[in-house]
Design a protein around this motif. Structure first.
Motif, PDB file in Angstrom:
ATOM      1  N   ALA A 183      -8.137   4.339   8.428  1.00 19.35           N
ATOM      2  CA  ALA A 183      -9.205   4.969   9.490  1.00 19.35           C
ATOM      3  C   ALA A 183      -9.089   4.896  10.666  1.00 19.35           C
ATOM      4  O   ALA A 183      -9.405   5.740  11.679  1.00 19.35           O
ATOM      5  N   ILE A 184      -8.794   3.569  10.925  1.00 21.26           N
ATOM      6  CA  ILE A 184      -8.634   3.208  12.408  1.00 21.26           C
ATOM      7  C   ILE A 184      -7.402   3.194  13.119  1.00 21.26           C
ATOM      8  O   ILE A 184      -7.314   2.861  14.363  1.00 21.26           O
ATOM      9  N   SER A 185      -6.136   3.312  12.179  1.00 15.34           N
ATOM     10  CA  SER A 185      -4.904   3.264  13.033  1.00 15.34           C
ATOM     11  C   SER A 185      -4.100   4.450  12.557  1.00 15.34           C
ATOM     12  O   SER A 185      -3.655   4.306  11.181  1.00 15.34           O
ATOM     13  N   PRO A 186      -3.691   5.428  13.251  1.00 14.71           N
ATOM     14  CA  PRO A 186      -2.813   6.373  12.831  1.00 14.71           C
ATOM     15  C   PRO A 186      -1.524   5.657  12.421  1.00 14.71           C
ATOM     16  O   PRO A 186      -0.622   6.312  11.552  1.00 14.71           O
ATOM     17  N   ALA A 187      -0.857   4.816  12.936  1.00 16.39           N
ATOM     18  CA  ALA A 187       0.386   4.012  12.726  1.00 16.39           C
ATOM     19  C   ALA A 187       0.215   3.584  11.264  1.00 16.39           C
ATOM     20  O   ALA A 187       1.289   3.449  10.475  1.00 16.39           O
ATOM     21  N   TRP A 188      -0.820   2.924  10.864  1.00 13.51           N
ATOM     22  CA  TRP A 188      -1.057   2.508   9.548  1.00 13.51           C
ATOM     23  C   TRP A 188      -1.140   3.712   8.416  1.00 13.51           C
ATOM     24  O   TRP A 188      -0.682   3.836   7.375  1.00 13.51           O
ATOM     25  N   LYS A 189      -1.947   4.785   8.646  1.00 13.83           N
ATOM     26  CA  LYS A 189      -2.017   5.804   7.969  1.00 13.83           C
ATOM     27  C   LYS A 189      -0.551   6.624   7.726  1.00 13.83           C
ATOM     28  O   LYS A 189      -0.484   6.956   6.682  1.00 13.83           O
ATOM     29  N   SER A 190       0.036   6.478   8.611  1.00 12.63           N
ATOM     30  CA  SER A 190       1.394   7.224   8.623  1.00 12.63           C
ATOM     31  C   SER A 190       2.618   6.187   8.034  1.00 12.63           C
ATOM     32  O   SER A 190       3.549   6.747   7.770  1.00 12.63           O
ATOM     33  N   GLY A 191       1.998   4.931   7.900  1.00 18.99           N
ATOM     34  CA  GLY A 191       2.926   4.075   7.616  1.00 18.99           C
ATOM     35  C   GLY A 191       2.716   3.554   5.966  1.00 18.99           C
ATOM     36  O   GLY A 191       2.941   4.366   5.114  1.00 18.99           O
ATOM     37  N   PRO A 192       2.220   2.394   5.804  1.00 22.13           N
ATOM     38  CA  PRO A 192       1.887   1.892   4.431  1.00 22.13           C
ATOM     39  C   PRO A 192       0.838   2.761   3.910  1.00 22.13           C
ATOM     40  O   PRO A 192       0.785   3.133   2.648  1.00 22.13           O
ATOM     41  N   GLY A 193      -0.112   3.354   4.536  1.00 21.49           N
ATOM     42  CA  GLY A 193      -1.112   4.066   3.973  1.00 21.49           C
ATOM     43  C   GLY A 193      -2.117   3.401   3.156  1.00 21.49           C
ATOM     44  O   GLY A 193      -2.163   2.082   3.423  1.00 21.49           O
ATOM     45  N   ALA A 194      -3.091   4.185   2.391  1.00 24.22           N
ATOM     46  CA  ALA A 194      -3.964   3.526   1.593  1.00 24.22           C
ATOM     47  C   ALA A 194      -3.585   3.590   0.172  1.00 24.22           C
ATOM     48  O   ALA A 194      -3.200   4.586  -0.491  1.00 24.22           O
ATOM     49  N   GLY A 195      -4.310   2.614  -0.699  1.00 26.42           N
ATOM     50  CA  GLY A 195      -4.247   2.769  -2.078  1.00 26.42           C
ATOM     51  C   GLY A 195      -4.206   1.272  -2.569  1.00 26.42           C
ATOM     52  O   GLY A 195      -4.544   0.222  -1.881  1.00 26.42           O
ATOM     53  N   LYS A 196      -4.499   1.349  -4.099  1.00 26.21           N
ATOM     54  CA  LYS A 196      -4.363  -0.114  -4.826  1.00 26.21           C
ATOM     55  C   LYS A 196      -3.093  -0.871  -4.589  1.00 26.21           C
ATOM     56  O   LYS A 196      -3.251  -2.240  -4.678  1.00 26.21           O
ATOM     57  N   THR A 197      -2.202  -0.085  -4.309  1.00 23.72           N
ATOM     58  CA  THR A 197      -1.086  -0.905  -4.038  1.00 23.72           C
ATOM     59  C   THR A 197      -0.107  -0.277  -2.754  1.00 23.72           C
ATOM     60  O   THR A 197      -0.110   0.976  -3.017  1.00 23.72           O
ATOM     61  N   VAL A 198       0.539  -0.916  -1.920  1.00 23.99           N
ATOM     62  CA  VAL A 198       1.150  -0.398  -0.727  1.00 23.99           C
ATOM     63  C   VAL A 198       2.206  -1.114  -0.657  1.00 23.99           C
ATOM     64  O   VAL A 198       2.318  -2.469  -0.959  1.00 23.99           O
ATOM     65  N   ASN A 199       3.429  -0.601   0.135  1.00 22.12           N
ATOM     66  CA  ASN A 199       4.493  -1.599   0.788  1.00 22.12           C
ATOM     67  C   ASN A 199       4.206  -2.098   1.987  1.00 22.12           C
ATOM     68  O   ASN A 199       4.082  -1.694   2.942  1.00 22.12           O
ATOM     69  N   TRP A 200       3.741  -3.566   1.700  1.00 21.65           N
ATOM     70  CA  TRP A 200       3.364  -4.102   2.966  1.00 21.65           C
ATOM     71  C   TRP A 200       4.772  -4.516   3.848  1.00 21.65           C
ATOM     72  O   TRP A 200       5.715  -4.813   3.353  1.00 21.65           O
ATOM     73  N   PRO A 201       4.388  -4.296   5.040  1.00 20.87           N
ATOM     74  CA  PRO A 201       5.463  -4.493   5.995  1.00 20.87           C
ATOM     75  C   PRO A 201       5.614  -5.942   6.265  1.00 20.87           C
ATOM     76  O   PRO A 201       7.050  -6.166   6.473  1.00 20.87           O
ATOM     77  N   VAL A 202       4.871  -6.960   5.772  1.00 25.48           N
ATOM     78  CA  VAL A 202       4.965  -8.183   6.168  1.00 25.48           C
ATOM     79  C   VAL A 202       4.177  -9.215   5.134  1.00 25.48           C
ATOM     80  O   VAL A 202       3.086  -8.666   4.886  1.00 25.48           O
ATOM     81  N   GLY A 203       4.474 -10.498   4.873  1.00 26.37           N
ATOM     82  CA  GLY A 203       3.671 -11.122   4.254  1.00 26.37           C
ATOM     83  C   GLY A 203       4.017 -11.802   2.774  1.00 26.37           C
ATOM     84  O   GLY A 203       4.888 -11.275   2.327  1.00 26.37           O
TER      85      GLY A 203
END
Length: 366
Positions: free
Chosen positions: A204-224
């Motif tokens: 909701a606050i970041s177009p880069a996040w919305k178009s990247g990992p996106g939202a869900g119970k599981t996502v492809n985390w870029p790091v961590g």
């Protein structure tokens, strides 16, 4: 990464709770509702030995697990005749087990989607039981009062900000001495309602996040580094210098993990608390299906990441004793049980919400 072992007191992964809840449907209530509550009467204590023993099983979200544990323990002191076992396995697994009918109730921080509900043969009743904040806990022993702007904490989880003394973090914290230390991101490794709520907010606050990992119970985390359950993320935060991770506020509160003040929609840096979470809840009205989501709440004093969490009950139960026992536990939790919320880091439900949820509990049929 250096390791700093500390005691970890929150029950890990599975909570096995012996709880009593059963009464005959004709039992006359004798205990008083919590202050300010109305609607259906609070179930009475069953007393010592009367009635048949009933077993209830539930599974799902780790977000509310410490509060559920307290509720069931306190209820057990009054009602010893029903055993309730709750497994803290994550919202994704909770929805799956509930749908398959292998439990008597489930729990999820994201409720259920319409297409998920249609798969439940006995029908589903979604009951918001409490609410809480998702916080960013961190392990920097000499840093207190950290502030994180919206773009900064999003870029930390995108892997674009890699060090604690990054100029963008320093700019938001002119009074703090930030260490020259790599940031270790801790995220959930399991299907998680907490992850869904957190990533909905980031989307909701970041177009880069919305178009990247996106939202869900599981996502492809870029790091961590991944950890299972709110319990697992909390343990990693306690053990890992330089770590940051998202957890339900109560876990951080119980373990004295520092939490960052986050910039909200109004541009204010807000600390997590019962009051700031309640301010966020006030920005939304529960619809008829009792599922409401707050990706980025309005209000100058609203904490920015807050969610309800739901118990999933069936519309019909084959065993009338199980149905009545579960209804009794739920009504007690909605009334007397709410007084335990704040001390564990949750938000007591507003009375209009309690009234709506009690009516939904009444719709459960044997």
């Amino acid at each position: 990464m250096r390791s700093k072992p500390r005691a970890f007191l929150i029950p890990a992964i599975a909570l096995s709770l012996s709880v009593a809840a059963c009464q005959s449907p004709n039992t006359t209530p004798t205990s008083s509702p919590a202050a300010g509550t109305t609607g259906s009467a609070t179930p009475a204590a069953a007393g010592g030995g009367g009635g048949s023993n009933v077993s209830l099983t539930g599974a799902g979200a780790s977000f509310p697990a410490p509060l559920y544990q307290r509720w069931f323990s306190e209820y057990n002191k009054q009602n010893p005749n029903v055993q309730v076992s709750y497994q803290s396995v994550g919202s994704g697994a909770g929805v799956e087990q509930f749908t398959q009918g292998t439990v008597n109730f489930g729990a999820s921080d994201t409720g259920m989607k319409p297409e998920e509900i249609t798969k439940v043969a006995k029908g589903a009743v979604l009951l918001p039981m409490t609410a809480g904040s998702i916080v960013l806990g961190y392990n920097l022993p000499d840093v207190k009062g950290l502030k994180l702007p919206r773009a900064v904490y999003t870029d930390i989880f995108l892997g674009k900000i890699k060090n604690w003394n990054d100029p963008r973090i320093a700019q938001a914290n002119p009074g703090l001495t930030l260490p020259d230390r790599p940031i270790t991101v801790i995220h959930r490794s399991d299907g998680s309602g907490t992850t869904s709520v957190f990533t909905q907010h980031l989307s909701a606050i970041s177009p880069a996040w919305k178009s990247g990992p996106g939202a869900g119970k599981t996502v492809n985390w870029p790091v961590g580094v991944g950890a299972k359950g709110n319990e697992g993320v909390t343990a990693q935060l306690l053990q890992s210098d330089g770590a940051i991770g998202y957890v339900e506020y109560g876990y951080a509160k119980q373990q004295n993990i520092p939490t960052a003040a986050l910039e909200n929609k109004s541009g204010k840096f807000i600390e997590p608390s019962g009051e700031t979470a309640a301010n966020a809840l006030a920005a939304v009205t529960l619809p008829a299906d009792l599922q409401a989501y707050i990706a980025d709440p309005e209000g100058e004093n609203s904490y920015p990441i807050v969610t309800y969490t739901w118990i999933m009950a069936y519309k019909t139960y084959e065993d009338p004793q199980k149905a009545q026992a579960l209804k009794n536990v739920l009504k007690w939790s909605l009334t007397e049980g709410q007084k335990y919320s704040e001390e564990l880091g949750y938000v007591p439900l507003p009375q209009p919400v309690v009234t709506k949820v009690q009516a939904a509990v009444d719709s459960i049929k044997p």
